[in-house]
Design an enzyme around this catalytic site. Structure first.
Site, PDB file in Angstrom:
ATOM      1  N   SER A 122     -10.760   4.881 -58.307  1.00 33.00           N
ATOM      2  CA  SER A 122      -9.707   4.111 -58.961  1.00 33.00           C
ATOM      3  C   SER A 122      -9.501   2.751 -58.314  1.00 33.00           C
ATOM      4  CB  SER A 122      -8.397   4.898 -58.941  1.00 33.00           C
ATOM      5  OG  SER A 122      -8.061   5.242 -57.613  1.00 33.00           O
ATOM      6  N   GLN A 125     -15.586   0.973 -55.622  1.00 32.70           N
ATOM      7  CA  GLN A 125     -16.828   1.665 -55.907  1.00 32.70           C
ATOM      8  C   GLN A 125     -17.818   1.360 -54.788  1.00 32.70           C
ATOM      9  OE1 GLN A 125     -17.344  -0.246 -59.799  1.00 32.70           O
ATOM     10  NE2 GLN A 125     -19.307  -1.111 -59.078  1.00 32.70           N
ATOM     11  N   ASP A 284      -7.442  14.054 -45.719  1.00 37.71           N
ATOM     12  CA  ASP A 284      -8.016  14.411 -47.018  1.00 37.71           C
ATOM     13  C   ASP A 284      -9.421  14.998 -46.861  1.00 37.71           C
ATOM     14  OD1 ASP A 284      -8.050  14.657 -49.767  1.00 37.71           O
ATOM     15  OD2 ASP A 284      -8.786  12.629 -50.116  1.00 37.71           O
TER      16      ASP A 284
END
Length: 549
Positions: A122, A125, A284
């Site tokens: 989002s 890249q 994460d």
């Protein structure tokens, strides 16, 4: 004026998405109608809404997935690994960002760049490239215009938070503060130099350990000469996501189960050190961020989301682990109150009762059957139900534990986090008692004792001076002491009165026994009648008080 009026085009897009997915509560907010008590849409609907609204709302969902202290478990599951369905930006636009950040021709820096993105998110890249000196690197490039889009949508999110904050739901969870916290976190993600600093910090922390071989864990190196706010250049690591690893490749004799156990143990101990020793951890660790390299080592990737724990929180969470292992609801409740930003001590009884009900279902299970992340999630939910607000880093902690345990169980179904960390608890408590350097801690304690020994004689001398000079006053206050004092006073008065009455009766009797004249007879009679009257009055007063027992 409410910000929605300034963003009418974007408001129209959001209305369309909300209407299409049927979220009535948000429809009421956006149209200015009556909303009532806030109601979240079902988890799957919320996920779809966030995806359709675009990158900023996808990031909002990703951050909300780290807050099990705010959302029920089913929402956390739905928002975990949420990804925007966005195609890669065309190479021409990406090239412009790279040239702008490098401030020099690309041809002078790279000998080759793969123009096809190997991953698209989002916010950025990633492309694979080769430097002029032959080194392989990964280029993480920020999507063009994403900063403008984020600024626009953050203004809208703040405005929505201000509206919902007027409800009881908003007051309970301070949505304005949460929206600001989200805005700060998302804005920080736009600066890739911060992610680069996080990466370096983790590499330094994991370069030494008593629990695992540091060379078995790889953190990619940052190329600081080429890294900037919108361009992150880091070492290319050749490998595959851990769950896709072929452990028998190039070694047909390897015991797969033993290899899996060794890798999982390495992973557990790596994160155990980050959380409970360093207080700085990868928040994460989903399957895509843990790679198995060709040479058999493990690599951790993507350090945009980092959790921090201060020493006090580390100590409380360590004790919480022990309380969970012992299924000690009372201790869990006390530690939860200690973790809270601000919680009333009187809430501990209800909290303990709820925790006892939750832990009761684990009483007949062995340690290997207990899912730690599930217990932590349930604990946070109970705290939320009791309106106990925990720090936001508790959400990151729980999310990291859940992701870690989830990956480990998929990779090695027989592994258990509590079983693996139990042997490390002794080391952990030793560190909390003595620190990293026992000699330094001992010397510091000796200095404190010396300071206390030097101050004690002087303090004792002052105390004696005040006692001998009669200037020392003791102020003692006990609850219900006044009532007790009055009761004692009444009892003492009645005893004294009884003694006086008895004395009068005895005096009258002695005088009467020695009567010789009418005057003596009168005196003895008067004493007897007076004593009788007073005695009768005392009996009546005792009967009326109702305190014969």
């Amino acid at each position: 004026m409410f910000p929605l009026t300034k963003i009418s085009a974007r408001q129209g897009e959001i209305l369309e998405v909300v209407f299409r997915n049927g979220w009535d509560y948000m429809r009421g907010i956006l149209t200015g109608g009556k909303t009532g008590e806030p109601q979240l849409p079902p988890p799957a609907v919320l996920r779809n809404i966030l995806i359709e609204l675009g990158p900023v709302y996808v990031k909002l969902g990703q951050l909300l997935s780290t807050r099990p202290d705010l959302l029920p478990a089913e929402y956390i599951d739905a928002l975990t690994d949420l990804q925007a369905n966005v195609p890669p930006v065309p190479w021409r636009e990406v090239e412009n960002v790279i040239r702008e950040q490098l401030k020099k021709p690309i041809e002078e820096v790279f000998s080759y760049i793969n123009t096809n993105a190997i991953a698209a998110g989002s916010i950025a890249q990633t492309h694979k490239a080769t430097l002029k000196d032959g080194r392989l690197v990964a280029l993480k490039v920020q999507r063009p215009g994403i900063d403008t889009l984020i600024e626009r949508d953050l203004e809208l999110i703040r405005g929505l938070a201000e509206l919902v904050a007027l409800t009881d739901f908003g007051k309970d969870y301070d949505l304005v503060a949460l929206a600001e916290e989200f805005a700060l976190a998302l804005t920080a993600e736009l600066d890739f130099t911060q992610e680069a600093r996080y990466t370096n910090q983790l590499r330094r922390n994991l370069s030494k350990s008593q629990w695992f071989e540091p060379k078995q864990i790889v953190i990619p190196e940052i190329n600081w000469q080429l890294t900037s706010e919108k361009l992150l250049v880091l070492e290319w690591l050749e490998g595959v996501p851990l769950l896709s690893a072929d452990l028998q490749e190039n070694n047909s004799k390897v015991d797969i189960s033993e290899k899996r156990r060794a890798i999982t143990r390495l992973l557990f101990r790596t994160f155990f050190q980050q959380i409970y020793i360093d207080g700085f951890f990868h928040a994460d660790p989903h399957p895509g961020n843990i790679f198995y390299l060709k040479d058999g080592r493990l690599a951790l990737l993507d350090f945009g989301m980092i959790g921090r724990l201060d020493p006090r929180s580390q100590q409380i969470l360590t004790e919480m682990l022990l309380a969970i292992v012992d299924l000690d609801a009372a201790r869990c409740a006390q530690l939860t109150i200690q973790l809270a930003d601000a919680a009333e001590p009187e809430k501990i009884a209800d909290l303990e009762s709820d925790l006892a009900k939750m832990l009761r279902k684990y009483y007949n299970l062995s340690l290997s059957q207990i899912n730690l992340s599930q217990v932590v999630y349930e604990l946070l939910q109970i705290a939320r139900d009791n309106k106990i607000r925990l720090p936001s880093n508790m959400g990151l902690y729980a999310k990291a534990i859940a992701n870690l345990e989830g990956v480990a169980r998929l990779f090695d179904p027989e592994i258990n986090l509590l079983d693996e960390i139990k042997p490390l608890m002794t080391d952990l408590f030793r560190k909390q008692l003595f620190g990293d350097d026992i000699l330094q801690t001992t010397l510091r304690t000796a200095l404190d004792i010396k300071s206390l020994s030097l101050q004690s004689p002087r303090q004792f001398e002052l105390l004696l001076d005040r006692v001998t000079s009669e200037t020392l006053q003791w102020n003692l206050t006990l609850k219900e002491l006044d009532g007790l004092r009055r009761s004692l006073d009444d009892s003492a008065n009645r005893i004294s009165f009884s003694i006086v009455v008895g004395s009068l009766i005895i005096g009258a009797a002695i005088t009467f026994s020695q009567v010789q004249t009418p005057q003596q007879t009168f005196v003895s009679s008067a004493l007897f009648y007076a004593a009788s009257f007073l005695g009768l009055w005392l009996i009546i007063s005792i009967l009326r008080s109702g305190r014969l027992k």
